[in-house]
Design a protein around this motif. Structure first.
Motif, PDB file in Angstrom:
ATOM      1  N   PHE A 193       0.941 -19.946   1.372  1.00 49.12           N
ATOM      2  CA  PHE A 193       0.851 -18.966   0.287  1.00 49.12           C
ATOM      3  C   PHE A 193       1.538 -17.658   0.673  1.00 49.12           C
ATOM      4  O   PHE A 193       2.345 -17.124  -0.075  1.00 49.12           O
ATOM      5  CB  PHE A 193      -0.605 -18.668  -0.097  1.00 49.12           C
ATOM      6  CG  PHE A 193      -0.711 -17.537  -1.081  1.00 49.12           C
ATOM      7  CD1 PHE A 193      -0.483 -17.759  -2.435  1.00 49.12           C
ATOM      8  CD2 PHE A 193      -0.983 -16.244  -0.659  1.00 49.12           C
ATOM      9  CE1 PHE A 193      -0.537 -16.712  -3.348  1.00 49.12           C
ATOM     10  CE2 PHE A 193      -1.033 -15.182  -1.561  1.00 49.12           C
ATOM     11  CZ  PHE A 193      -0.817 -15.426  -2.908  1.00 49.12           C
ATOM     12  N   TRP A 194       1.228 -17.160   1.866  1.00 45.58           N
ATOM     13  CA  TRP A 194       1.805 -15.874   2.275  1.00 45.58           C
ATOM     14  C   TRP A 194       3.302 -16.014   2.535  1.00 45.58           C
ATOM     15  O   TRP A 194       4.068 -15.091   2.268  1.00 45.58           O
ATOM     16  CB  TRP A 194       1.071 -15.299   3.490  1.00 45.58           C
ATOM     17  CG  TRP A 194      -0.332 -14.933   3.137  1.00 45.58           C
ATOM     18  CD1 TRP A 194      -1.474 -15.539   3.564  1.00 45.58           C
ATOM     19  CD2 TRP A 194      -0.747 -13.911   2.228  1.00 45.58           C
ATOM     20  NE1 TRP A 194      -2.573 -14.958   2.986  1.00 45.58           N
ATOM     21  CE2 TRP A 194      -2.166 -13.955   2.159  1.00 45.58           C
ATOM     22  CE3 TRP A 194      -0.079 -12.958   1.451  1.00 45.58           C
ATOM     23  CZ2 TRP A 194      -2.913 -13.084   1.358  1.00 45.58           C
ATOM     24  CZ3 TRP A 194      -0.830 -12.105   0.658  1.00 45.58           C
ATOM     25  CH2 TRP A 194      -2.210 -12.174   0.618  1.00 45.58           C
TER      26      TRP A 194
ATOM     27  N   MET B 145      -3.348  -9.430  -5.823  1.00 44.65           N
ATOM     28  CA  MET B 145      -2.785 -10.289  -4.779  1.00 44.65           C
ATOM     29  C   MET B 145      -3.852 -11.187  -4.135  1.00 44.65           C
ATOM     30  O   MET B 145      -3.625 -12.362  -3.877  1.00 44.65           O
ATOM     31  CB  MET B 145      -2.115  -9.426  -3.724  1.00 44.65           C
ATOM     32  CG  MET B 145      -1.095 -10.198  -2.929  1.00 44.65           C
ATOM     33  SD  MET B 145      -0.015  -9.099  -2.021  1.00 44.65           S
ATOM     34  CE  MET B 145       1.223  -8.726  -3.232  1.00 44.65           C
ATOM     35  N   GLU B 146      -5.045 -10.640  -3.910  1.00 45.28           N
ATOM     36  CA  GLU B 146      -6.117 -11.421  -3.287  1.00 45.28           C
ATOM     37  C   GLU B 146      -6.574 -12.546  -4.229  1.00 45.28           C
ATOM     38  O   GLU B 146      -6.768 -13.679  -3.803  1.00 45.28           O
ATOM     39  CB  GLU B 146      -7.310 -10.515  -2.950  1.00 45.28           C
ATOM     40  CG  GLU B 146      -7.115  -9.651  -1.710  1.00 45.28           C
ATOM     41  CD  GLU B 146      -6.122  -8.516  -1.911  1.00 45.28           C
ATOM     42  OE1 GLU B 146      -5.964  -8.054  -3.066  1.00 45.28           O
ATOM     43  OE2 GLU B 146      -5.487  -8.100  -0.930  1.00 45.28           O
ATOM     44  N   GLU B 148      -4.836 -13.899  -6.638  1.00 45.02           N
ATOM     45  CA  GLU B 148      -3.771 -14.896  -6.777  1.00 45.02           C
ATOM     46  C   GLU B 148      -3.756 -15.829  -5.561  1.00 45.02           C
ATOM     47  O   GLU B 148      -3.569 -17.042  -5.698  1.00 45.02           O
ATOM     48  CB  GLU B 148      -2.399 -14.219  -6.913  1.00 45.02           C
ATOM     49  CG  GLU B 148      -2.193 -13.401  -8.181  1.00 45.02           C
ATOM     50  CD  GLU B 148      -2.188 -14.242  -9.449  1.00 45.02           C
ATOM     51  OE1 GLU B 148      -2.060 -15.477  -9.352  1.00 45.02           O
ATOM     52  OE2 GLU B 148      -2.345 -13.669 -10.545  1.00 45.02           O
ATOM     53  N   ALA B 149      -3.926 -15.235  -4.371  1.00 45.90           N
ATOM     54  CA  ALA B 149      -3.937 -16.046  -3.149  1.00 45.90           C
ATOM     55  C   ALA B 149      -5.065 -17.061  -3.220  1.00 45.90           C
ATOM     56  O   ALA B 149      -4.884 -18.250  -2.896  1.00 45.90           O
ATOM     57  CB  ALA B 149      -4.098 -15.153  -1.926  1.00 45.90           C
TER      58      ALA B 149
END
Lengths: 414, 197
Positions: A193-194, B145-146, B148-149
């Motif tokens: 993901f990252w 962002m969190e 979505e992750a």
């Protein structure tokens, strides 16, 4: 496009300022520490939503505002006229929780009276700002050049700005994630993901930087040629941290030898890689670096480590150039930036030159003034009227600044 | 630390958003206030921890084994909406537009705060999808962002299980004006457009 009016309240050393600005050239004269740079900074702040000098926005608020205003605040507003339409930009910084409280400032951005994000300011009032310290663009650390590229690209491409913002967030989170994998088996889904997020935003940034530097290369070389009357051939090179062209496919030896010759016969700039190829290279590189990155607990490759080089006859001006050569290159970059923004936005930027003339010789001054006369609006500051000739001043709107107060220059004032 | 005043201040300052000053102010307020103010608070806190726990199925707050939603046979048993916090359930329930079940993760993947998938109720979600007759999982984590992750992580885990996985739409607020929408929202609303039927 031009800035018709600027209004400041409690900004730096300006308690109140209402100033109508004409098209063409405005010259602001004042002794040191009277507010010349602050005026340009205010305009740049309105244009970009960011202060280019202050470390914290608190610095932007006049100290008296903290003592005398019921709610301490600072405000910058301006009217931009383009194609017969006025757009009113306004940024207000307000002390949270009223006077005396230690908490932070709240920033509100308004466009035509409607609240917007700071990013929405970009491109409405494009500027090219040249401060004496901008020589660090050539002589300073790589971060100065990345900052320059980012500001330029943000002004002409808001999408770049949101990718840059997201990319910066991804890097800090990804670094923390990499550290969390130390001494453990990394979770492949999380890592993926990252990596995907890094590659997605990073690819856009790299692609745009490739394009912009390729164009800068041409424009800066031309400006530099004019400034130096053809002494030395300048090149601007992108040095991405991600190896875009793998070593096996790089220039063969014979061509390399040619490139080392004193006058390169025909320099061909590196090809601009399409996004899908950058993406692939980026993914592959991250895969090979995985162990190293976890060990370091840091993202080791990507636009946050990019560099840009200025080469004069093949030699890096940053390390080998004289102070004078560095200044000339910085000036060429700024003049090229004016053209670049014109091309990208279809309107000339407002040119802001802070005490630049005094450091230049006669010929370079003439070249700068030539560009200044060509753009629809330019604001120059100076400590000394003498750096301009009488004819130039006769066609300019002349102001004097004294302790944050602007007055029109009258013929009898020295 | 045996001083009750010190102890109370210390206890308050462990709460989010409360610094030492506020903690001291609250403590002295309770000291001076009529007895029942402080004692009611103490009772409520005790009951909160003793009577409320998490639903063993969806980890929403519950007074019994199951929360009121899981215990309701009228709910659609084939759809699970995954949220970060119990408060998100309250927000979705207020819409009245959702009749399925929930699953509360109790957070989102956040490497900066050292929260990984193992700290969330993700394994329990996978188990539910395997055991219950689930047809659709709606990922309703926050659009940051969190969130979505977390959504992406769960989607990859659930993919092999052959269940329909959806994500809440991003787009324009109702009653808003197009010209005032920020560009990112507007771009996403355009991307996520759908035919009028």
């Amino acid at each position: 496009m031009y800035l018709q009016h600027i209004s400041l309240k409690n900004f730096r050393n300006y308690l109140r300022l209402e100033l109508d600005l004409p098209q063409g050239v405005t010259v602001v004269q004042g002794r040191n520490a009277q507010g010349k740079t602050n005026l340009l900074e205010a305009i740049a702040y309105l244009a970009t939503g960011k202060s280019l000098r202050a470390l914290t926005e608190r610095e932007l608020v006049h100290w008296l505002a903290f003592e005398q205003e019921p709610i301490p605040y600072a405000e910058v507003a301006g009217d931009v006229l383009r194609d017969g339409i006025v757009t009113r930009l306004r940024i207000v910084l307000t002390q949270q929780g009223g006077r005396g409280s230690g908490s932070g400032l709240r920033k509100v951005v308004m466009i035509n009276g409607v609240r917007q994000r700071a990013i929405d300011l970009l491109g409405i009032l494009p500027i090219v700002l040249f401060l004496p310290e901008d020589i660090s663009l050539v002589s300073g650390p790589p971060s100065a050049r990345r900052k320059y590229l980012n500001l330029l690209l943000c002004q002409i491409d808001r999408e770049y700005c949101s990718h840059l913002d997201a990319y910066t967030k991804v890097v800090t989170r990804r670094n923390a994630q990499l550290r969390s994998f130390q001494g453990k088996r990394p979770d492949p889904t999380l890592l993926a993901f990252w990596n995907d997020a890094l590659v997605e935003h990073g690819t856009y940034i790299i692609h745009r930087r490739q394009e912009i530097i390729a164009r800068l290369d041409e424009l800066v070389r031309e400006q530099h040629r004019i400034l130096t009357a053809g002494h030395g051939r300048l090149r601007v090179e992108y040095r991405p941290s991600l190896t875009l062209i793998p070593p096996s496919t790089q220039v063969p030896k014979a061509q390399l030898a040619l490139a080392l010759a004193k006058e390169p016969v025909a320099y061909t700039p590196p090809p601009i890689l399409p996004p899908h190829k950058i993406r692939k290279r980026f993914q592959e590189t991250l895969n090979t670096l995985q162990r190293e990155e976890i060990e370091a607990g840091a993202t080791l490759v990507g636009p946050h480590r990019d560099e840009m080089a200025f080469l004069l006859d093949g030699r890096d001006v940053r390390t080998f150039g004289s102070r004078g050569q560095q200044r000339t290159v910085a000036l060429a970059v700024k003049l090229a930036e004016v053209q670049l923004i014109e091309e990208a936005l279809g309107t000339s930027p407002l040119l802001l030159l802070d005490d630049v003339m005094s450091e230049l010789d006669e010929e370079r001054r003439a070249r700068v003034l030539h560009v200044v006369r060509q753009v629809p609006q330019a604001i120059l500051t100076t400590t000394d009227w003498d750096v301009f000739d009488a004819d130039f001043l006769a066609h300019a709107y002349c102001l004097q600044v004294n302790e944050g107060i602007l007055t029109e220059k009258t013929p009898d004032t020295p | 630390m045996s001083d009750p005043i010190e102890r109370t201040i210390e206890a308050f300052s462990r709460l989010p958003g409360i610094g030492p000053k506020t903690a001291a102010r609250l403590t002295y307020f309770l000291l001076r206030a009529p007895n029942d103010v402080a004692l009611d608070l103490a009772d409520a806190l005790k009951a909160l921890k003793e009577e409320i726990h998490y639903c063993r199925r969806c980890f929403n707050v519950a007074q019994g084994e199951l929360c009121s939603i899981c215990a309701d046979p009228g709910r659609d048993q084939h759809t699970i909406c995954v949220v970060e916090e119990p408060l998100d359930i309250v927000a979705i329930e207020r819409t009245g537009a959702y009749r399925g079940l929930y699953h509360v993760l109790h957070g989102a993947i956040n490497p900066l705060a050292n929260v990984g998938p193992e700290d969330l109720r993700i394994n329990e979600l996978v188990e539910r999808v395997q055991k219950e007759e689930v047809r659709e999982v709606i990922l309703a984590t926050n659009p940051n962002m969190e969130g979505e992750a977390t959504a992406m992580y769960i989607a990859r885990l659930l993919e092999p299980l052959g269940v329909r996985i959806t994500r809440l739409a991003h787009g324009l607020p109702i009653g808003g004006d197009l010209e005032y929408a920020d560009q990112q929202t507007l771009a996403q609303a355009l991307e996520g457009r759908r035919p009028i039927s």
